[in-house]
Design a protein around this motif. Structure first.
Motif, PDB file in Angstrom:
ATOM      1  N   TYR A  76      45.682  20.123  34.081  1.00  0.00           N
ATOM      2  CA  TYR A  76      47.008  20.396  34.250  1.00  0.00           C
ATOM      3  C   TYR A  76      46.932  21.173  35.846  1.00  0.00           C
ATOM      4  CZ  TYR A  76      47.024  19.393  29.317  1.00  0.00           C
ATOM      5  OH  TYR A  76      46.811  18.847  28.211  1.00  0.00           O
ATOM      6  N   ASP A  77      45.771  22.254  35.774  1.00  0.00           N
ATOM      7  CA  ASP A  77      45.821  23.236  36.880  1.00  0.00           C
ATOM      8  C   ASP A  77      45.409  22.274  38.177  1.00  0.00           C
ATOM      9  OD1 ASP A  77      46.629  25.263  35.670  1.00  0.00           O
ATOM     10  OD2 ASP A  77      44.557  25.591  35.034  1.00  0.00           O
ATOM     11  N   TYR A  78      44.627  21.274  37.689  1.00  0.00           N
ATOM     12  CA  TYR A  78      43.894  20.333  38.959  1.00  0.00           C
ATOM     13  C   TYR A  78      45.163  19.533  39.525  1.00  0.00           C
ATOM     14  CZ  TYR A  78      41.373  16.658  41.033  1.00  0.00           C
ATOM     15  OH  TYR A  78      40.801  15.720  42.020  1.00  0.00           O
ATOM     16  N   ALA A  79      45.869  19.061  38.624  1.00  0.00           N
ATOM     17  CA  ALA A  79      46.968  18.294  39.100  1.00  0.00           C
ATOM     18  C   ALA A  79      48.035  18.738  39.972  1.00  0.00           C
ATOM     19  CB  ALA A  79      47.529  17.423  37.991  1.00  0.00           C
ATOM     20  N   VAL A  80      48.507  19.917  39.422  1.00  0.00           N
ATOM     21  CA  VAL A  80      49.590  20.756  40.242  1.00  0.00           C
ATOM     22  C   VAL A  80      49.070  21.308  41.436  1.00  0.00           C
ATOM     23  CG1 VAL A  80      50.830  21.164  38.161  1.00  0.00           C
ATOM     24  CG2 VAL A  80      49.391  22.936  39.076  1.00  0.00           C
ATOM     25  N   LYS A  81      47.690  21.426  41.808  1.00  0.00           N
ATOM     26  CA  LYS A  81      47.118  21.810  43.042  1.00  0.00           C
ATOM     27  C   LYS A  81      47.144  20.844  44.096  1.00  0.00           C
ATOM     28  CE  LYS A  81      45.263  25.880  40.900  1.00  0.00           C
ATOM     29  NZ  LYS A  81      44.282  26.687  40.204  1.00  0.00           N
ATOM     30  N   LYS A  82      47.023  19.677  43.539  1.00  0.00           N
ATOM     31  CA  LYS A  82      46.474  18.650  44.498  1.00  0.00           C
ATOM     32  C   LYS A  82      48.012  18.134  45.034  1.00  0.00           C
ATOM     33  CE  LYS A  82      42.560  17.961  44.002  1.00  0.00           C
ATOM     34  NZ  LYS A  82      41.443  18.366  44.752  1.00  0.00           N
ATOM     35  N   SER A  83      48.133  17.556  46.437  1.00  0.00           N
ATOM     36  CA  SER A  83      49.008  17.268  47.323  1.00  0.00           C
ATOM     37  C   SER A  83      49.315  15.749  46.641  1.00  0.00           C
ATOM     38  CB  SER A  83      48.675  16.866  48.749  1.00  0.00           C
ATOM     39  OG  SER A  83      48.007  15.826  48.898  1.00  0.00           O
ATOM     40  N   ASP A  84      50.655  15.592  47.165  1.00  0.00           N
ATOM     41  CA  ASP A  84      51.296  14.106  46.280  1.00  0.00           C
ATOM     42  C   ASP A  84      50.274  13.050  46.617  1.00  0.00           C
ATOM     43  OD1 ASP A  84      53.233  15.630  45.681  1.00  0.00           O
ATOM     44  OD2 ASP A  84      54.833  14.692  46.904  1.00  0.00           O
ATOM     45  N   MET A  85      49.934  13.088  48.210  1.00  0.00           N
ATOM     46  CA  MET A  85      48.826  12.153  48.551  1.00  0.00           C
ATOM     47  C   MET A  85      47.589  11.890  47.814  1.00  0.00           C
ATOM     48  SD  MET A  85      48.651   9.161  50.076  1.00  0.00           S
ATOM     49  CE  MET A  85      50.056   9.226  51.014  1.00  0.00           C
ATOM     50  N   GLU A  86      47.091  13.322  47.616  1.00  0.00           N
ATOM     51  CA  GLU A  86      45.793  13.271  46.836  1.00  0.00           C
ATOM     52  C   GLU A  86      45.881  12.910  45.354  1.00  0.00           C
ATOM     53  OE1 GLU A  86      43.712  17.286  49.036  1.00  0.00           O
ATOM     54  OE2 GLU A  86      45.192  17.475  47.868  1.00  0.00           O
ATOM     55  N   LEU A  87      47.022  13.074  44.787  1.00  0.00           N
ATOM     56  CA  LEU A  87      47.225  12.889  43.563  1.00  0.00           C
ATOM     57  C   LEU A  87      47.532  11.472  43.235  1.00  0.00           C
ATOM     58  CD1 LEU A  87      47.298  13.885  40.664  1.00  0.00           C
ATOM     59  CD2 LEU A  87      49.876  14.324  40.791  1.00  0.00           C
ATOM     60  N   LYS A  88      48.122  10.802  44.196  1.00  0.00           N
ATOM     61  CA  LYS A  88      48.419   9.392  44.185  1.00  0.00           C
ATOM     62  C   LYS A  88      47.118   8.619  44.449  1.00  0.00           C
ATOM     63  CE  LYS A  88      51.098   5.600  46.331  1.00  0.00           C
ATOM     64  NZ  LYS A  88      50.086   4.787  45.779  1.00  0.00           N
ATOM     65  N   ASN A  89      46.365   8.919  45.397  1.00  0.00           N
ATOM     66  CA  ASN A  89      45.225   8.181  45.667  1.00  0.00           C
ATOM     67  C   ASN A  89      44.105   8.214  44.276  1.00  0.00           C
ATOM     68  OD1 ASN A  89      45.769   7.522  48.179  1.00  0.00           O
ATOM     69  ND2 ASN A  89      44.578   9.137  49.172  1.00  0.00           N
ATOM     70  N   LEU A  90      44.121   9.404  43.889  1.00  0.00           N
ATOM     71  CA  LEU A  90      43.167   9.708  42.485  1.00  0.00           C
ATOM     72  C   LEU A  90      43.926   8.887  41.576  1.00  0.00           C
ATOM     73  CD1 LEU A  90      41.001  11.027  41.168  1.00  0.00           C
ATOM     74  CD2 LEU A  90      42.439  12.891  40.416  1.00  0.00           C
ATOM     75  N   VAL A  91      45.076   8.698  41.100  1.00  0.00           N
ATOM     76  CA  VAL A  91      45.586   8.126  40.122  1.00  0.00           C
ATOM     77  C   VAL A  91      45.481   6.336  40.408  1.00  0.00           C
ATOM     78  CG1 VAL A  91      47.896   7.275  38.818  1.00  0.00           C
ATOM     79  CG2 VAL A  91      47.124   9.581  39.257  1.00  0.00           C
ATOM     80  N   ASP A  92      45.529   6.105  41.744  1.00  0.00           N
ATOM     81  CA  ASP A  92      45.405   4.634  41.901  1.00  0.00           C
ATOM     82  C   ASP A  92      43.942   4.279  41.606  1.00  0.00           C
ATOM     83  OD1 ASP A  92      47.972   4.512  42.701  1.00  0.00           O
ATOM     84  OD2 ASP A  92      47.825   4.324  44.857  1.00  0.00           O
ATOM     85  N   TYR A  93      43.104   5.118  42.147  1.00  0.00           N
ATOM     86  CA  TYR A  93      41.445   4.939  41.856  1.00  0.00           C
ATOM     87  C   TYR A  93      41.380   4.874  40.303  1.00  0.00           C
ATOM     88  CZ  TYR A  93      36.520   5.764  41.960  1.00  0.00           C
ATOM     89  OH  TYR A  93      35.123   5.565  41.654  1.00  0.00           O
ATOM     90  N   LEU A  94      41.745   5.786  39.539  1.00  0.00           N
ATOM     91  CA  LEU A  94      41.620   5.690  38.062  1.00  0.00           C
ATOM     92  C   LEU A  94      42.323   4.395  37.474  1.00  0.00           C
ATOM     93  CD1 LEU A  94      41.830   9.773  37.340  1.00  0.00           C
ATOM     94  CD2 LEU A  94      39.725   8.170  37.326  1.00  0.00           C
ATOM     95  N   THR A  95      43.415   4.182  38.099  1.00  0.00           N
ATOM     96  CA  THR A  95      44.045   3.043  37.393  1.00  0.00           C
ATOM     97  C   THR A  95      43.299   1.790  37.576  1.00  0.00           C
ATOM     98  OG1 THR A  95      46.284   4.251  37.750  1.00  0.00           O
ATOM     99  CG2 THR A  95      46.186   1.743  37.286  1.00  0.00           C
TER     100      THR A  95
END
Length: 179
Positions: free
Chosen positions: A3-22
């Motif tokens: 939770y803390d990790y996700a809210v501290k990431k920029s939109d682009m960082e989070l999108k890249n991570l979710v795309d990679y994990l997907t």
């Protein structure tokens, strides 16, 4: 803590991570637990639903916030504040007990959830009610604080899958919940 990790990431960082994990997940190479992947994905979905340039009017009793900063804050209410008194009175009355001691109340200020609420109010105006929800799970408390109430995060409830609310606190007082 996802939770803390996700809210501290920029939109682009989070999108890249979710795309990679997907991508890894689709190849059967999930490197993180599905619950963590769901949390990160839900955070991205919530962000995509908000126009970052929009002005979000927040309640006058809230501390100043911005979607560009960390959009979730936890504010301990002063026992002498009107807000503390209003909430504790509501809770005590709905509990149906005359001698209730409330030690603390924390206001969760979540701009993303407020934005979603305000958008729903445009569709269904004047349709809100103060309800009680209780949970004994710290993990579920964090899910609610950061992402709101999602059916998919609540399997195996006391009477089946779902998120349950009560008009009165005495319902939740029957079992060991944190309210």
């Amino acid at each position: 803590d996802p939770y803390d990790y996700a809210v501290k990431k920029s939109d682009m960082e989070l999108k890249n991570l979710v795309d990679y994990l997907t991508l890894l997940h689709s190849q059967g190479k999930g490197i993180v637990d599905n619950s963590i992947w769901d949390i990160l994905n839900q955070e991205l979905i919530m962000r995509n639903g908000i126009n970052i340039n929009s002005t979000i009017p927040y309640p006058s009793n809230w501390s100043s916030m911005s979607l560009n900063e960390i959009p979730v804050q936890f504010i301990s209410l002063s026992r002498s504040s009107q807000e503390f008194q209003d909430i504790s009175d509501f809770f005590s009355k709905s509990l149906g007990k005359s001698s209730v001691v409330i030690y603390s109340i924390i206001r969760i200020q979540n701009l993303r959830l407020l934005y979603r609420f305000q958008e729903l109010q445009k569709i269904i105006p004047n349709n809100s009610q103060r309800l009680i929800h209780g949970t004994a799970s710290l993990a579920h408390q964090k899910l609610i604080m950061y992402h709101g109430f999602y059916h998919s995060f609540c399997p195996g409830g006391l009477i089946g899958d779902g998120v349950y609310f009560a008009v009165k606190a005495d319902y939740s007082d029957r079992v060991p919940f944190v309210m």
